[in-house]
Motif scaffolding. Structure first.
Motif, mmCIF file in Angstrom:
data_model
loop_
_atom_site.group_PDB
_atom_site.id
_atom_site.type_symbol
_atom_site.label_atom_id
_atom_site.label_comp_id
_atom_site.label_asym_id
_atom_site.label_seq_id
_atom_site.Cartn_x
_atom_site.Cartn_y
_atom_site.Cartn_z
ATOM 1 N N ARG A 230 14.903 8.555 -5.048
ATOM 2 C CA ARG A 230 15.164 7.857 -6.310
ATOM 3 C C ARG A 230 14.232 6.659 -6.491
ATOM 4 O O ARG A 230 13.908 6.260 -7.622
ATOM 5 N N MET A 231 13.763 6.126 -5.369
ATOM 6 C CA MET A 231 12.918 4.941 -5.413
ATOM 7 C C MET A 231 11.491 5.264 -5.846
ATOM 8 O O MET A 231 10.737 4.362 -6.253
ATOM 9 N N LYS A 232 11.116 6.537 -5.817
ATOM 10 C CA LYS A 232 9.727 6.900 -6.091
ATOM 11 C C LYS A 232 9.274 6.486 -7.484
ATOM 12 O O LYS A 232 8.156 5.989 -7.654
ATOM 13 N N PHE B 73 4.350 6.231 -2.353
ATOM 14 C CA PHE B 73 5.722 6.376 -1.856
ATOM 15 C C PHE B 73 5.804 7.617 -0.985
ATOM 16 O O PHE B 73 5.269 8.670 -1.327
ATOM 17 N N TRP B 74 6.493 7.487 0.148
ATOM 18 C CA TRP B 74 6.663 8.622 1.053
ATOM 19 C C TRP B 74 8.043 9.229 0.832
ATOM 20 O O TRP B 74 9.050 8.625 1.185
ATOM 21 N N SER B 75 8.085 10.410 0.250
ATOM 22 C CA SER B 75 9.349 11.132 0.051
ATOM 23 C C SER B 75 9.647 11.933 1.320
ATOM 24 O O SER B 75 9.333 13.130 1.420
ATOM 25 N N GLY C 254 0.816 -1.210 0.000
ATOM 26 C CA GLY C 254 0.000 0.000 0.000
ATOM 27 C C GLY C 254 0.846 1.254 0.000
ATOM 28 O O GLY C 254 0.672 2.148 -0.829
ATOM 29 N N LEU C 255 1.789 1.343 0.942
ATOM 30 C CA LEU C 255 2.684 2.492 1.073
ATOM 31 C C LEU C 255 4.101 1.996 1.265
ATOM 32 O O LEU C 255 4.360 1.194 2.176
#
Length: 376
Positions: A226-228, A238-240, A209-210
């Motif tokens: 970078r992973m987003k 994704f949590w930046s 989910g997140l």
């Protein structure tokens, strides 16, 4: 629920009934004083003995809070970083512990200690500890196998063997579940080229989910972002993270399947007779159970809800929708009736609707998107 980034791999997850603290090391934003004043039970996890994941300072919290439970990896005891009486629960890989609020499974690591699968309030969380593909940068296109010298550690590394160990741990975790509402996982730029490889391999194998990056202190916040793009490609939130002490609301993630049953150019719709969305219309279906594929779950749900066997013909659309208290992912399939009479066991009404009649009923918000797809 609220998830707060403390530092490095440290997080606080506050639910309506309890607080979970993962891998506390430092607290530059003073997150803990407020949480220690809460009346909610607090569970404190440490995945292994490394100082950036385990700080004995956590035991001083007992003087400030009564309802604390320490759940620690056995390797902390093995390395004599703490005494047996310091923790309430010592777990190694494969061990399970639960009380009335949470269920904890210690899963494996290809480094030290364990990773954590924690279930509470109907949601499932994963904290990786030091589980990661740490030697991915050696797996270049011209790598021919065998040992490679690592100047950082001053030893020879077999990166293919290390990756196999990592993927083996993921395989073991999949035996438990393939879905998580929240995953906290290392995205550490110090690894060098390919530092997102382990996280990408995780997303290839699990529904998430997140996705929350961690273990990036030395390389900086922006390195983790970078992973987003890889999370976006998987339709994973994704949590930046931008700073210590930053918080994010976490909604429960519910994954369901729905049957768009058509016959003679008409579509079968059902009306709810219960709950917050009473009298709204929907395409029938339900939740995917652990170990089920979407199509298998859909056949089971329709048999249980409508006493009917269906054939799943083809995939139609996946809808993601944020309801006030949860995030819904709904996989929809075109289906046809094989046998049975669509007997209403849970719904209060049903109808066969022609395409031009689809807008004549009040659909659930997520199902509105399905109607749009049908009409395209």
């Amino acid at each position: 629920m609220q998830l707060t980034y403390i530092f490095h791999s440290g997080f606080a997850l506050e639910t309506d009934r309890c607080i979970l603290i993962f891998d506390y090391w430092m607290d530059p934003a003073d997150v803990m004083p407020r949480l220690l004043q809460s009346s909610k039970p607090m569970y404190v996890f440490s995945s292994h003995f490394h100082e950036d994941h385990f700080n004995p300072e956590i035991f001083s919290w007992r003087a400030r809070k009564d309802n604390l439970c320490y759940i620690l990896s056995k390797d902390i005891l093995k390395h004599r970083r703490a005494k047996k009486e310091d923790a309430d629960v010592w777990l190694g890989k494969g061990a399970v512990w639960e009380d009335g609020l949470i269920r904890v499974t210690a899963t494996g690591s290809n480094d030290s200690g364990v990773s954590w699968v924690v279930e509470t309030g109907g949601s499932r969380f994963f904290h990786a500890g030091d589980l990661n593909n740490w030697y991915a940068r050696f797996l270049t296109d011209d790598y021919q196998g065998g040992l490679v010298y690592s100047p950082e550690w001053g030893i020879d590394i077999d990166p293919a063997k290390e990756e196999k160990r990592f993927l083996g741990e993921l395989k073991d975790i999949r035996k438990l579940t393939d879905r998580f509402d929240v995953v906290m996982f290392p995205v550490d730029g110090r690894i060098g080229n390919g530092y997102t490889r382990g996280a990408r391999q995780f997303l290839d194998r699990f529904q998430v989910g997140l996705f929350v990056p961690m273990h990036f202190v030395a390389s900086g916040f922006e390195s983790a972002w970078r992973m987003k793009e890889f999370a976006d490609a998987k339709c994973v939130s994704f949590w930046s993270i931008c700073r210590e002490g930053e918080s994010r609301e976490v909604r429960k993630h519910i994954e369901v399947v729905a049957a768009v049953i058509d016959r003679d150019g008409k579509y079968f719709a059902t009306r709810r007779g219960y709950g917050e969305f009473k009298d709204y219309w929907e395409f029938p279906g339900g939740k995917i159970e652990p170990g089920e594929g979407p199509e298998e779950a859909l056949v089971r749900e329709i048999r249980e809800e409508l006493d009917t066997d269906i054939r799943v013909n083809d995939f139609l659309v996946t809808v993601d929708y944020d309801y006030p208290s949860f995030h819904l992912t709904m996989h929809c399939y075109r289906c046809s009736v094989v046998s049975g009479h669509l007997v209403l066991k849970e719904h209060e009404n049903a109808a066969w609707l022609r395409p031009e009649e689809l807008d004549s009923v009040k659909w659930l918000p997520a199902d509105v998107e399905v109607v749009k797809k049908i009409k395209d």
